[in-house]
Scaffold this motif. Structure first.
Motif, mmCIF file in Angstrom:
data_model
loop_
_atom_site.group_PDB
_atom_site.id
_atom_site.type_symbol
_atom_site.label_atom_id
_atom_site.label_comp_id
_atom_site.label_asym_id
_atom_site.label_seq_id
_atom_site.Cartn_x
_atom_site.Cartn_y
_atom_site.Cartn_z
ATOM 1 N N ARG A 125 3.709 1.092 -4.334
ATOM 2 C CA ARG A 125 2.938 0.127 -4.590
ATOM 3 C C ARG A 125 3.124 -1.151 -5.331
ATOM 4 O O ARG A 125 3.566 -0.862 -6.177
ATOM 5 C CB ARG A 125 0.857 0.272 -5.141
ATOM 6 C CG ARG A 125 -0.231 -0.169 -4.852
ATOM 7 C CD ARG A 125 -1.096 0.096 -5.386
ATOM 8 N NE ARG A 125 -1.369 1.311 -4.844
ATOM 9 C CZ ARG A 125 -2.785 2.144 -5.224
ATOM 10 N NH1 ARG A 125 -3.639 1.159 -5.641
ATOM 11 N NH2 ARG A 125 -3.412 3.088 -4.767
ATOM 12 N N HIS A 129 -1.568 -4.834 -3.841
ATOM 13 C CA HIS A 129 -2.213 -4.195 -2.625
ATOM 14 C C HIS A 129 -3.122 -3.202 -3.233
ATOM 15 O O HIS A 129 -2.589 -2.617 -4.184
ATOM 16 C CB HIS A 129 -0.189 -3.363 -2.273
ATOM 17 C CG HIS A 129 -0.169 -3.892 -1.162
ATOM 18 N ND1 HIS A 129 0.267 -4.320 0.272
ATOM 19 C CD2 HIS A 129 1.180 -4.806 -1.602
ATOM 20 C CE1 HIS A 129 1.010 -4.898 0.420
ATOM 21 N NE2 HIS A 129 1.659 -5.352 -0.397
ATOM 22 N N GLU A 131 -2.970 0.014 -1.724
ATOM 23 C CA GLU A 131 -2.426 1.549 -1.627
ATOM 24 C C GLU A 131 -1.422 1.116 -1.485
ATOM 25 O O GLU A 131 -0.614 -0.123 -1.328
ATOM 26 C CB GLU A 131 -3.229 1.942 -0.006
ATOM 27 C CG GLU A 131 -4.584 1.996 0.297
ATOM 28 C CD GLU A 131 -5.091 3.274 -0.212
ATOM 29 O OE1 GLU A 131 -4.323 4.339 -0.776
ATOM 30 O OE2 GLU A 131 -6.906 3.550 0.265
ATOM 31 N N ASN A 132 -0.446 2.478 -2.082
ATOM 32 C CA ASN A 132 0.971 2.629 -1.091
ATOM 33 C C ASN A 132 1.215 2.798 -0.610
ATOM 34 O O ASN A 132 0.660 3.321 0.289
ATOM 35 C CB ASN A 132 1.137 4.292 -1.781
ATOM 36 C CG ASN A 132 0.832 3.971 -3.881
ATOM 37 O OD1 ASN A 132 0.029 3.146 -4.334
ATOM 38 N ND2 ASN A 132 1.182 5.444 -4.428
#
Length: 540
Positions: A125, A129, A131-132
Protein backbone atom coordinates in the motif's frame (compact mmCIF):
# COMPACT_ATOMS: atom_id res chain seq x y z
CA UNK A 1 15.71 31.30 -34.57
CA UNK A 2 15.49 27.72 -35.87
CA UNK A 3 12.78 25.68 -37.47
CA UNK A 4 9.01 25.88 -37.28
CA UNK A 5 6.27 23.34 -37.81
CA UNK A 6 5.53 24.67 -41.29
CA UNK A 7 9.20 24.43 -42.36
CA UNK A 8 8.89 20.64 -42.50
CA UNK A 9 5.80 19.65 -44.45
CA UNK A 10 6.91 16.96 -46.90
CA UNK A 11 4.45 15.86 -49.55
CA UNK A 12 3.85 12.26 -48.51
CA UNK A 13 1.79 11.24 -51.50
CA UNK A 14 3.59 8.54 -53.44
CA UNK A 15 6.44 8.30 -50.91
CA UNK A 16 7.42 5.42 -48.69
CA UNK A 17 6.99 6.46 -45.08
CA UNK A 18 7.13 4.76 -41.73
CA UNK A 19 3.91 3.28 -40.42
CA UNK A 20 4.53 4.62 -36.93
CA UNK A 21 7.33 6.67 -35.37
CA UNK A 22 7.49 6.64 -31.57
CA UNK A 23 9.58 9.33 -29.91
CA UNK A 24 10.80 7.93 -26.60
CA UNK A 25 12.34 4.69 -25.38
CA UNK A 26 10.69 4.53 -21.96
CA UNK A 27 7.81 2.42 -20.73
CA UNK A 28 5.06 4.08 -22.79
CA UNK A 29 7.07 4.01 -26.01
CA UNK A 30 8.27 0.42 -25.76
CA UNK A 31 4.92 -0.95 -24.58
CA UNK A 32 3.17 0.80 -27.47
CA UNK A 33 5.70 -0.61 -29.94
CA UNK A 34 5.18 -4.14 -28.63
CA UNK A 35 1.41 -3.75 -28.77
CA UNK A 36 1.68 -2.57 -32.39
CA UNK A 37 3.68 -5.64 -33.42
CA UNK A 38 3.88 -6.93 -36.14
CA UNK A 39 3.19 -3.49 -37.62
CA UNK A 40 6.54 -1.82 -38.48
CA UNK A 41 7.54 0.78 -35.90
CA UNK A 42 10.56 3.06 -35.49
CA UNK A 43 11.44 4.02 -31.90
CA UNK A 44 13.67 7.10 -31.54
CA UNK A 45 15.44 7.34 -28.20
CA UNK A 46 17.64 10.11 -26.83
CA UNK A 47 19.75 7.58 -24.89
CA UNK A 48 20.12 3.80 -25.17
CA UNK A 49 16.60 2.50 -24.65
CA UNK A 50 15.74 2.34 -20.98
CA UNK A 51 18.76 4.28 -19.75
CA UNK A 52 17.27 7.76 -19.98
CA UNK A 53 13.76 6.72 -19.02
CA UNK A 54 12.15 7.91 -15.80
CA UNK A 55 10.19 4.64 -15.89
CA UNK A 56 13.35 2.71 -15.08
CA UNK A 57 13.87 4.84 -11.97
CA UNK A 58 10.39 4.18 -10.56
CA UNK A 59 10.77 2.53 -7.16
CA UNK A 60 7.11 2.04 -6.32
CA UNK A 61 5.30 -0.15 -8.80
CA UNK A 62 2.01 -0.36 -10.66
CA UNK A 63 -1.30 0.20 -8.92
CA UNK A 64 -3.97 -2.34 -9.92
CA UNK A 65 -7.00 -3.77 -8.17
CA UNK A 66 -6.05 -7.44 -8.53
CA UNK A 67 -6.71 -8.78 -5.03
CA UNK A 68 -9.96 -10.46 -4.02
CA UNK A 69 -10.91 -7.74 -1.55
CA UNK A 70 -10.14 -4.88 -3.94
CA UNK A 71 -12.17 -3.51 -6.88
CA UNK A 72 -11.45 -1.15 -9.72
CA UNK A 73 -14.20 1.08 -8.30
CA UNK A 74 -12.20 1.53 -5.07
CA UNK A 75 -9.09 2.29 -7.11
CA UNK A 76 -11.10 4.74 -9.23
CA UNK A 77 -12.47 6.52 -6.18
CA UNK A 78 -9.04 6.82 -4.53
CA UNK A 79 -7.68 8.33 -7.75
CA UNK A 80 -10.53 10.84 -7.96
CA UNK A 81 -10.01 11.95 -4.36
CA UNK A 82 -6.26 12.47 -4.92
CA UNK A 83 -6.97 14.49 -8.08
CA UNK A 84 -8.78 17.19 -6.05
CA UNK A 85 -11.73 17.62 -8.40
CA UNK A 86 -9.89 17.83 -11.73
CA UNK A 87 -9.75 14.19 -12.87
CA UNK A 88 -11.69 13.14 -15.96
CA UNK A 89 -13.88 10.52 -14.30
CA UNK A 90 -14.47 8.41 -17.42
CA UNK A 91 -10.73 8.33 -18.12
CA UNK A 92 -10.00 7.25 -14.55
CA UNK A 93 -12.64 4.54 -14.74
CA UNK A 94 -11.20 3.16 -17.99
CA UNK A 95 -7.66 3.23 -16.62
CA UNK A 96 -8.47 1.46 -13.36
CA UNK A 97 -10.76 -1.05 -15.07
CA UNK A 98 -7.99 -2.07 -17.51
CA UNK A 99 -5.21 -2.16 -14.89
CA UNK A 100 -5.38 -5.91 -14.26
CA UNK A 101 -5.13 -6.73 -17.97
CA UNK A 102 -2.07 -4.53 -18.37
CA UNK A 103 -0.36 -6.17 -15.38
CA UNK A 104 -1.02 -9.53 -17.02
CA UNK A 105 0.51 -8.18 -20.24
CA UNK A 106 3.64 -7.26 -18.33
CA UNK A 107 3.79 -10.70 -16.74
CA UNK A 108 3.60 -12.19 -20.24
CA UNK A 109 6.60 -10.06 -21.24
CA UNK A 110 8.55 -11.58 -18.36
CA UNK A 111 8.32 -8.93 -15.65
CA UNK A 112 9.17 -10.71 -12.36
CA UNK A 113 6.57 -9.13 -10.08
CA UNK A 114 6.79 -10.26 -6.46
CA UNK A 115 4.65 -13.35 -5.81
CA UNK A 116 4.02 -15.55 -2.82
CA UNK A 117 4.59 -19.30 -2.65
CA UNK A 118 1.17 -19.91 -4.20
CA UNK A 119 1.98 -17.71 -7.17
CA UNK A 120 -0.27 -14.85 -6.14
CA UNK A 121 0.96 -11.29 -6.63
CA UNK A 122 2.27 -9.69 -3.47
CA UNK A 123 0.74 -6.25 -2.98
CA UNK A 124 1.69 -3.27 -0.87
CA UNK A 125 0.00 0.00 0.00
CA UNK A 126 1.08 3.56 -0.70
CA UNK A 127 -0.24 6.94 0.35
CA UNK A 128 -3.95 7.67 -0.21
CA UNK A 129 -4.75 4.11 -1.39
CA UNK A 130 -7.56 2.41 0.52
CA UNK A 131 -6.27 -1.11 -0.22
CA UNK A 132 -3.01 -2.93 -0.80
CA UNK A 133 -2.83 -2.79 -4.60
CA UNK A 134 0.72 -1.81 -5.63
CA UNK A 135 2.43 -4.58 -7.59
CA UNK A 136 6.19 -4.52 -6.97
CA UNK A 137 9.52 -6.14 -7.77
CA UNK A 138 11.89 -6.73 -4.84
CA UNK A 139 10.43 -3.87 -2.85
CA UNK A 140 11.82 -0.89 -4.78
CA UNK A 141 12.99 -2.22 -8.14
CA UNK A 142 9.78 -2.33 -10.20
CA UNK A 143 10.75 0.31 -12.75
CA UNK A 144 14.10 -1.24 -13.59
CA UNK A 145 12.70 -4.77 -13.77
CA UNK A 146 9.80 -3.73 -16.02
CA UNK A 147 12.10 -1.88 -18.39
CA UNK A 148 14.63 -4.74 -18.53
CA UNK A 149 11.87 -7.16 -19.50
CA UNK A 150 10.39 -4.86 -22.15
CA UNK A 151 13.79 -4.05 -23.63
CA UNK A 152 14.50 -7.77 -23.99
CA UNK A 153 11.12 -8.27 -25.69
CA UNK A 154 11.68 -5.30 -28.03
CA UNK A 155 15.14 -6.52 -29.02
CA UNK A 156 13.58 -9.83 -30.08
CA UNK A 157 10.75 -8.24 -32.09
CA UNK A 158 11.81 -7.81 -35.75
CA UNK A 159 9.07 -5.29 -36.57
CA UNK A 160 10.55 -2.76 -34.11
CA UNK A 161 13.46 -0.64 -35.32
CA UNK A 162 15.40 1.21 -32.60
CA UNK A 163 17.31 4.44 -33.28
CA UNK A 164 19.33 5.38 -30.20
CA UNK A 165 21.22 8.60 -29.57
CA UNK A 166 18.87 10.92 -31.50
CA UNK A 167 16.93 13.70 -29.83
CA UNK A 168 13.53 14.75 -31.17
CA UNK A 169 13.58 18.47 -31.98
CA UNK A 170 10.55 19.29 -34.12
CA UNK A 171 7.39 17.80 -35.50
CA UNK A 172 7.06 17.84 -39.25
CA UNK A 173 3.66 18.73 -40.54
CA UNK A 174 1.25 20.50 -42.80
CA UNK A 175 -1.55 22.55 -41.29
CA UNK A 176 -2.89 20.65 -38.31
CA UNK A 177 -1.61 17.31 -39.59
CA UNK A 178 1.61 15.85 -38.18
CA UNK A 179 3.61 14.01 -40.83
CA UNK A 180 6.78 13.01 -39.03
CA UNK A 181 9.59 13.80 -36.62
CA UNK A 182 12.82 15.72 -37.13
CA UNK A 183 15.55 14.39 -34.85
CA UNK A 184 19.12 15.54 -34.24
CA UNK A 185 22.06 13.30 -33.49
CA UNK A 186 22.95 13.84 -29.86
CA UNK A 187 26.10 15.91 -29.49
CA UNK A 188 26.21 16.87 -33.17
CA UNK A 189 24.40 18.71 -35.95
CA UNK A 190 23.33 15.76 -38.10
CA UNK A 191 19.58 15.52 -38.51
CA UNK A 192 17.29 12.78 -39.72
CA UNK A 193 13.73 13.28 -40.91
CA UNK A 194 11.26 10.50 -40.22
CA UNK A 195 8.07 10.89 -42.27
CA UNK A 196 5.28 8.79 -40.75
CA UNK A 197 1.60 8.05 -41.03
CA UNK A 198 1.36 8.19 -37.22
CA UNK A 199 3.60 9.83 -34.61
CA UNK A 200 3.46 8.84 -30.95
CA UNK A 201 5.03 11.22 -28.42
CA UNK A 202 6.34 9.20 -25.50
CA UNK A 203 9.21 11.52 -24.64
CA UNK A 204 8.83 11.62 -20.86
CA UNK A 205 8.62 14.36 -18.28
CA UNK A 206 10.06 17.74 -17.28
CA UNK A 207 12.24 16.90 -14.27
CA UNK A 208 15.46 18.54 -15.40
CA UNK A 209 13.79 21.87 -15.91
CA UNK A 210 14.14 22.02 -12.10
CA UNK A 211 17.27 22.35 -10.03
CA UNK A 212 16.24 19.49 -7.73
CA UNK A 213 14.58 16.46 -9.31
CA UNK A 214 14.41 12.69 -9.00
CA UNK A 215 14.38 12.24 -12.78
CA UNK A 216 17.16 11.40 -15.25
CA UNK A 217 18.80 14.13 -17.33
CA UNK A 218 16.81 13.19 -20.42
CA UNK A 219 13.55 14.39 -18.79
CA UNK A 220 13.75 17.86 -20.33
CA UNK A 221 10.20 18.57 -21.45
CA UNK A 222 11.10 18.46 -25.15
CA UNK A 223 7.92 16.69 -26.23
CA UNK A 224 5.62 19.29 -24.69
CA UNK A 225 7.48 22.09 -26.47
CA UNK A 226 7.51 20.25 -29.79
CA UNK A 227 3.76 19.73 -29.64
CA UNK A 228 3.10 23.31 -28.48
CA UNK A 229 5.19 24.75 -31.31
CA UNK A 230 3.13 22.67 -33.73
CA UNK A 231 -0.08 24.18 -32.33
CA UNK A 232 -1.22 21.47 -29.93
CA UNK A 233 -3.28 22.24 -26.84
CA UNK A 234 -1.42 21.82 -23.54
CA UNK A 235 -3.46 20.90 -20.47
CA UNK A 236 -2.90 21.28 -16.72
CA UNK A 237 0.68 22.47 -17.14
CA UNK A 238 0.73 24.16 -13.73
CA UNK A 239 0.32 20.89 -11.85
CA UNK A 240 3.75 19.59 -10.92
CA UNK A 241 4.19 16.89 -8.31
CA UNK A 242 7.11 17.13 -5.93
CA UNK A 243 8.07 13.88 -4.27
CA UNK A 244 8.23 14.55 -0.54
CA UNK A 245 11.14 12.28 0.30
CA UNK A 246 14.11 12.76 -1.99
CA UNK A 247 17.43 12.28 -0.25
CA UNK A 248 18.77 15.71 0.68
CA UNK A 249 22.42 14.86 0.10
CA UNK A 250 23.38 17.32 -2.66
CA UNK A 251 23.16 14.91 -5.61
CA UNK A 252 21.69 15.65 -9.05
CA UNK A 253 19.41 13.87 -9.72
CA UNK A 254 18.35 13.46 -6.11
CA UNK A 255 18.03 9.81 -5.04
CA UNK A 256 14.51 8.84 -4.06
CA UNK A 257 13.31 7.31 -0.81
CA UNK A 258 10.25 5.41 -1.96
CA UNK A 259 6.85 6.12 -0.44
CA UNK A 260 6.63 2.44 0.45
CA UNK A 261 8.91 3.17 3.41
CA UNK A 262 6.18 5.33 4.93
CA UNK A 263 3.69 2.65 3.99
CA UNK A 264 5.76 0.29 6.16
CA UNK A 265 5.59 2.70 9.09
CA UNK A 266 8.61 5.00 8.66
CA UNK A 267 8.12 8.36 10.40
CA UNK A 268 8.69 11.96 9.34
CA UNK A 269 10.58 13.95 11.96
CA UNK A 270 12.52 17.20 12.19
CA UNK A 271 15.93 17.74 13.77
CA UNK A 272 14.29 17.90 17.21
CA UNK A 273 12.74 14.48 16.67
CA UNK A 274 9.20 15.91 16.41
CA UNK A 275 6.60 14.25 14.14
CA UNK A 276 5.56 17.39 12.29
CA UNK A 277 2.71 15.75 10.31
CA UNK A 278 0.56 15.24 13.42
CA UNK A 279 -1.08 18.70 13.41
CA UNK A 280 -1.30 18.85 9.61
CA UNK A 281 -3.28 15.82 8.41
CA UNK A 282 -5.15 12.89 9.93
CA UNK A 283 -3.30 10.42 7.69
CA UNK A 284 0.04 11.65 9.06
CA UNK A 285 2.91 10.27 6.97
CA UNK A 286 0.48 8.77 4.45
CA UNK A 287 -1.30 12.01 3.61
CA UNK A 288 -1.46 12.95 -0.10
CA UNK A 289 1.90 13.78 -1.60
CA UNK A 290 1.29 17.50 -2.10
CA UNK A 291 0.41 17.97 1.57
CA UNK A 292 3.44 15.99 2.75
CA UNK A 293 5.75 17.80 0.31
CA UNK A 294 4.66 21.24 1.51
CA UNK A 295 5.03 20.21 5.16
CA UNK A 296 8.58 18.97 4.53
CA UNK A 297 9.38 22.08 2.46
CA UNK A 298 8.34 24.32 5.35
CA UNK A 299 10.41 22.38 7.88
CA UNK A 300 13.48 22.64 5.65
CA UNK A 301 13.05 26.34 4.84
CA UNK A 302 12.45 27.10 8.54
CA UNK A 303 15.84 25.56 9.34
CA UNK A 304 14.43 22.66 11.35
CA UNK A 305 15.31 20.08 8.71
CA UNK A 306 13.28 17.04 7.74
CA UNK A 307 14.17 13.37 8.12
CA UNK A 308 12.70 9.97 7.32
CA UNK A 309 13.11 7.74 10.36
CA UNK A 310 13.12 4.07 9.32
CA UNK A 311 14.97 2.72 12.33
CA UNK A 312 12.04 1.05 14.05
CA UNK A 313 9.77 0.27 11.07
CA UNK A 314 12.45 -1.21 8.77
CA UNK A 315 15.63 -1.44 10.82
CA UNK A 316 18.15 -4.17 10.05
CA UNK A 317 16.09 -5.59 7.16
CA UNK A 318 16.49 -2.37 5.18
CA UNK A 319 19.21 -3.61 2.80
CA UNK A 320 17.28 -6.72 1.80
CA UNK A 321 13.86 -5.11 1.49
CA UNK A 322 14.83 -1.81 -0.16
CA UNK A 323 18.21 -2.32 -1.83
CA UNK A 324 18.01 0.74 -4.12
CA UNK A 325 17.34 3.21 -1.32
CA UNK A 326 19.87 1.47 0.92
CA UNK A 327 22.59 1.81 -1.70
CA UNK A 328 21.84 5.51 -2.20
CA UNK A 329 22.00 6.12 1.55
CA UNK A 330 25.25 4.22 1.96
CA UNK A 331 26.76 6.13 -0.97
CA UNK A 332 25.96 9.34 0.94
CA UNK A 333 27.47 7.97 4.16
CA UNK A 334 24.15 7.23 5.86
CA UNK A 335 23.11 3.95 7.47
CA UNK A 336 19.30 4.06 7.23
CA UNK A 337 18.98 1.15 9.65
CA UNK A 338 20.48 3.24 12.44
CA UNK A 339 20.23 6.88 11.26
CA UNK A 340 17.35 9.13 10.12
CA UNK A 341 17.59 9.96 6.40
CA UNK A 342 17.75 13.70 5.51
CA UNK A 343 15.04 14.50 2.96
CA UNK A 344 13.62 17.37 0.91
CA UNK A 345 10.95 17.65 -1.80
CA UNK A 346 12.12 17.26 -5.41
CA UNK A 347 10.35 17.58 -8.76
CA UNK A 348 9.03 14.12 -9.49
CA UNK A 349 6.14 14.05 -11.95
CA UNK A 350 4.19 16.36 -14.25
CA UNK A 351 0.43 15.88 -14.23
CA UNK A 352 0.13 18.28 -17.17
CA UNK A 353 1.27 17.84 -20.73
CA UNK A 354 -0.09 17.46 -24.25
CA UNK A 355 -3.89 17.18 -24.10
CA UNK A 356 -5.16 13.75 -25.23
CA UNK A 357 -8.44 11.91 -25.37
CA UNK A 358 -9.25 8.39 -24.15
CA UNK A 359 -7.34 6.88 -27.10
CA UNK A 360 -4.26 9.06 -26.72
CA UNK A 361 -5.14 11.34 -29.63
CA UNK A 362 -3.92 14.93 -29.32
CA UNK A 363 -5.54 18.04 -30.81
CA UNK A 364 -3.37 17.57 -33.92
CA UNK A 365 -4.22 14.96 -36.53
CA UNK A 366 -1.67 12.18 -36.82
CA UNK A 367 -0.21 12.80 -33.36
CA UNK A 368 -0.78 10.64 -30.27
CA UNK A 369 0.85 11.01 -26.85
CA UNK A 370 1.37 8.61 -23.94
CA UNK A 371 3.16 8.60 -20.61
CA UNK A 372 4.27 11.65 -18.70
CA UNK A 373 4.37 13.91 -21.78
CA UNK A 374 0.59 13.48 -22.10
CA UNK A 375 -2.25 14.94 -20.07
CA UNK A 376 -5.10 12.45 -20.17
CA UNK A 377 -6.96 13.83 -17.18
CA UNK A 378 -6.29 10.65 -15.21
CA UNK A 379 -4.30 12.41 -12.50
CA UNK A 380 -6.14 15.69 -12.08
CA UNK A 381 -4.29 18.13 -9.85
CA UNK A 382 -2.33 15.48 -7.98
CA UNK A 383 -1.31 11.99 -9.12
CA UNK A 384 -2.14 9.05 -6.87
CA UNK A 385 0.96 7.02 -6.02
CA UNK A 386 1.92 4.30 -8.53
CA UNK A 387 -0.65 5.42 -11.09
CA UNK A 388 2.03 6.79 -13.42
CA UNK A 389 3.33 3.47 -14.74
CA UNK A 390 -0.26 2.27 -14.96
CA UNK A 391 -1.33 5.26 -17.05
CA UNK A 392 1.65 4.74 -19.37
CA UNK A 393 0.79 1.11 -20.22
CA UNK A 394 -2.98 1.61 -20.36
CA UNK A 395 -2.84 4.47 -22.84
CA UNK A 396 0.07 3.03 -24.81
CA UNK A 397 -2.12 -0.02 -25.41
CA UNK A 398 -5.08 2.17 -26.34
CA UNK A 399 -2.96 4.10 -28.84
CA UNK A 400 -1.75 0.89 -30.43
CA UNK A 401 -5.35 -0.25 -30.82
CA UNK A 402 -6.36 3.12 -32.26
CA UNK A 403 -3.63 3.22 -34.91
CA UNK A 404 -4.79 1.07 -37.80
CA UNK A 405 -5.09 0.99 -41.57
CA UNK A 406 -1.52 2.19 -42.24
CA UNK A 407 0.84 0.76 -44.85
CA UNK A 408 3.74 -1.11 -43.21
CA UNK A 409 6.58 0.38 -45.24
CA UNK A 410 9.28 1.69 -42.87
CA UNK A 411 11.67 4.24 -44.26
CA UNK A 412 14.02 6.91 -42.94
CA UNK A 413 15.52 9.72 -44.97
CA UNK A 414 18.37 12.14 -44.36
CA UNK A 415 17.41 15.76 -44.00
CA UNK A 416 20.13 18.08 -45.28
CA UNK A 417 19.04 21.17 -43.36
CA UNK A 418 21.50 22.08 -40.60
CA UNK A 419 21.44 24.57 -37.75
CA UNK A 420 21.52 28.02 -39.30
CA UNK A 421 22.77 29.90 -36.26
CA UNK A 422 26.44 30.98 -36.39
CA UNK A 423 28.99 30.34 -33.70
CA UNK A 424 31.42 27.64 -32.70
CA UNK A 425 29.89 24.61 -30.98
CA UNK A 426 32.15 25.01 -27.94
CA UNK A 427 31.13 28.64 -27.48
CA UNK A 428 27.48 27.81 -28.01
CA UNK A 429 27.58 24.86 -25.63
CA UNK A 430 29.11 27.04 -22.90
CA UNK A 431 26.43 29.71 -23.30
CA UNK A 432 23.68 27.13 -23.29
CA UNK A 433 25.04 25.33 -20.23
CA UNK A 434 24.89 28.62 -18.35
CA UNK A 435 21.36 29.23 -19.63
CA UNK A 436 20.24 25.78 -18.44
CA UNK A 437 21.72 26.43 -14.99
CA UNK A 438 19.79 29.70 -14.77
CA UNK A 439 16.62 27.98 -15.96
CA UNK A 440 16.76 25.15 -13.44
CA UNK A 441 17.45 27.48 -10.52
CA UNK A 442 14.65 29.79 -11.67
CA UNK A 443 12.16 26.92 -11.83
CA UNK A 444 13.26 25.56 -8.44
CA UNK A 445 13.04 28.94 -6.74
CA UNK A 446 9.97 30.52 -8.38
CA UNK A 447 7.90 27.68 -9.90
CA UNK A 448 8.46 25.10 -7.18
CA UNK A 449 6.63 23.65 -4.20
CA UNK A 450 5.05 27.03 -3.35
CA UNK A 451 4.56 29.87 -5.83
CA UNK A 452 3.28 33.45 -5.92
CA UNK A 453 2.53 35.99 -8.64
CA UNK A 454 5.71 38.00 -8.14
CA UNK A 455 7.93 34.94 -8.36
CA UNK A 456 6.10 33.54 -11.38
CA UNK A 457 6.41 36.83 -13.27
CA UNK A 458 10.08 36.95 -12.35
CA UNK A 459 10.46 33.40 -13.67
CA UNK A 460 8.91 34.36 -17.01
CA UNK A 461 11.30 37.31 -17.32
CA UNK A 462 14.37 35.24 -16.39
CA UNK A 463 13.40 32.37 -18.72
CA UNK A 464 13.13 34.87 -21.58
CA UNK A 465 16.59 36.26 -20.83
CA UNK A 466 18.09 32.77 -20.64
CA UNK A 467 16.47 31.76 -23.92
CA UNK A 468 18.11 34.68 -25.72
CA UNK A 469 21.49 32.89 -25.50
CA UNK A 470 20.16 29.53 -26.71
CA UNK A 471 20.86 28.41 -30.27
CA UNK A 472 19.91 24.76 -30.45
CA UNK A 473 16.27 23.86 -30.91
CA UNK A 474 16.52 21.24 -28.16
CA UNK A 475 17.59 23.83 -25.57
CA UNK A 476 14.93 26.29 -26.68
CA UNK A 477 12.41 23.48 -26.23
CA UNK A 478 13.39 23.36 -22.55
CA UNK A 479 12.80 27.10 -22.26
CA UNK A 480 9.42 26.88 -24.00
CA UNK A 481 8.11 24.11 -21.75
CA UNK A 482 9.27 25.99 -18.66
CA UNK A 483 7.50 29.12 -19.88
CA UNK A 484 4.30 27.12 -20.41
CA UNK A 485 4.41 25.80 -16.83
CA UNK A 486 5.11 29.23 -15.30
CA UNK A 487 2.41 30.95 -17.35
CA UNK A 488 -0.19 28.30 -16.49
CA UNK A 489 0.75 28.61 -12.81
CA UNK A 490 0.30 32.38 -13.00
CA UNK A 491 -3.17 31.95 -14.56
CA UNK A 492 -4.49 29.65 -11.80
CA UNK A 493 -5.19 31.93 -8.82
CA UNK A 494 -5.82 29.24 -6.21
CA UNK A 495 -4.05 26.34 -4.52
CA UNK A 496 -5.04 22.85 -5.60
CA UNK A 497 -3.12 19.57 -5.57
CA UNK A 498 0.38 19.97 -6.95
CA UNK A 499 -0.15 23.71 -7.55
CA UNK A 500 0.32 25.79 -4.36
CA UNK A 501 0.09 29.59 -4.39
CA UNK A 502 1.14 31.30 -1.17
CA UNK A 503 -0.77 34.43 -2.33
CA UNK A 504 -3.88 32.30 -3.05
CA UNK A 505 -3.64 29.58 -0.38
CA UNK A 506 -7.25 28.40 -0.58
CA UNK A 507 -8.90 26.09 -3.08
CA UNK A 508 -11.48 27.99 -5.14
CA UNK A 509 -14.54 25.88 -6.07
CA UNK A 510 -15.09 28.12 -9.10
CA UNK A 511 -11.73 26.97 -10.51
CA UNK A 512 -12.48 23.25 -10.25
CA UNK A 513 -11.78 22.71 -13.91
CA UNK A 514 -8.83 21.73 -16.04
CA UNK A 515 -6.70 24.39 -17.71
CA UNK A 516 -5.88 24.59 -21.41
CA UNK A 517 -3.33 26.81 -23.16
CA UNK A 518 -1.68 27.14 -26.53
CA UNK A 519 1.74 28.63 -27.11
CA UNK A 520 0.47 31.98 -28.43
CA UNK A 521 -1.42 32.59 -25.16
CA UNK A 522 1.64 31.59 -23.12
CA UNK A 523 3.77 34.07 -25.06
CA UNK A 524 1.21 36.81 -24.43
CA UNK A 525 1.36 36.16 -20.67
CA UNK A 526 5.18 36.11 -20.75
CA UNK A 527 5.35 39.37 -22.75
CA UNK A 528 3.06 41.05 -20.22
CA UNK A 529 5.39 39.98 -17.41
CA UNK A 530 8.38 41.44 -19.27
CA UNK A 531 6.55 44.72 -19.91
CA UNK A 532 5.56 44.97 -16.24
CA UNK A 533 9.17 44.40 -15.18
CA UNK A 534 10.38 47.10 -17.54
CA UNK A 535 7.78 49.55 -16.21
CA UNK A 536 8.92 48.83 -12.64
CA UNK A 537 12.52 49.54 -13.61
CA UNK A 538 11.65 52.81 -15.39
CA UNK A 539 9.33 53.86 -12.55
CA UNK A 540 12.04 53.37 -9.94
Amino acid sequence: MGVSFEDFAPALAGKDVDDVVILGGGLAGLFCALKLSPRPVTVISNAPIGEGASSAWAQGGIAAAVSEQDTFEKHRDDTLVAGVGLCEEKIVEQMTREAGDRVRDLLSFGVPFDQDLEGKLQLSREAAHSENRVVRVRGDMAGRAIMDSLIAAVRKTPSIRILEGFMGESLMGEGRYVTGVLARKRGGLERLAFPAHAVVLASGGIGHLYGVTTNPGEANGHGVAMAARAGAVIADAEFVQFHPTALNVGKDPAPLATEALRGEGALLINSAGERFMEPIHELLELAPRDIVARAIHREVTAGRGAFLDCREAIGSSFEDRYPTVFAACKDAGIDPATQPIPIAPAEHYHMGGVLTDANGRTSLDGLWAAGEVASTGAHGANRLASNSLLEAVVFAARIAEDIQGLMPTPRSAYWNEMDSEPGLPSQRNSEERDAITVLRETMRRNVGVERDAEGLRRALVDIGKAEASCHRVSIRNMMITSRIIAAAALKRTESRGGHARSDYPDTDPKQAQRSYVKLNEVNTIANAAVEAAQENISGS
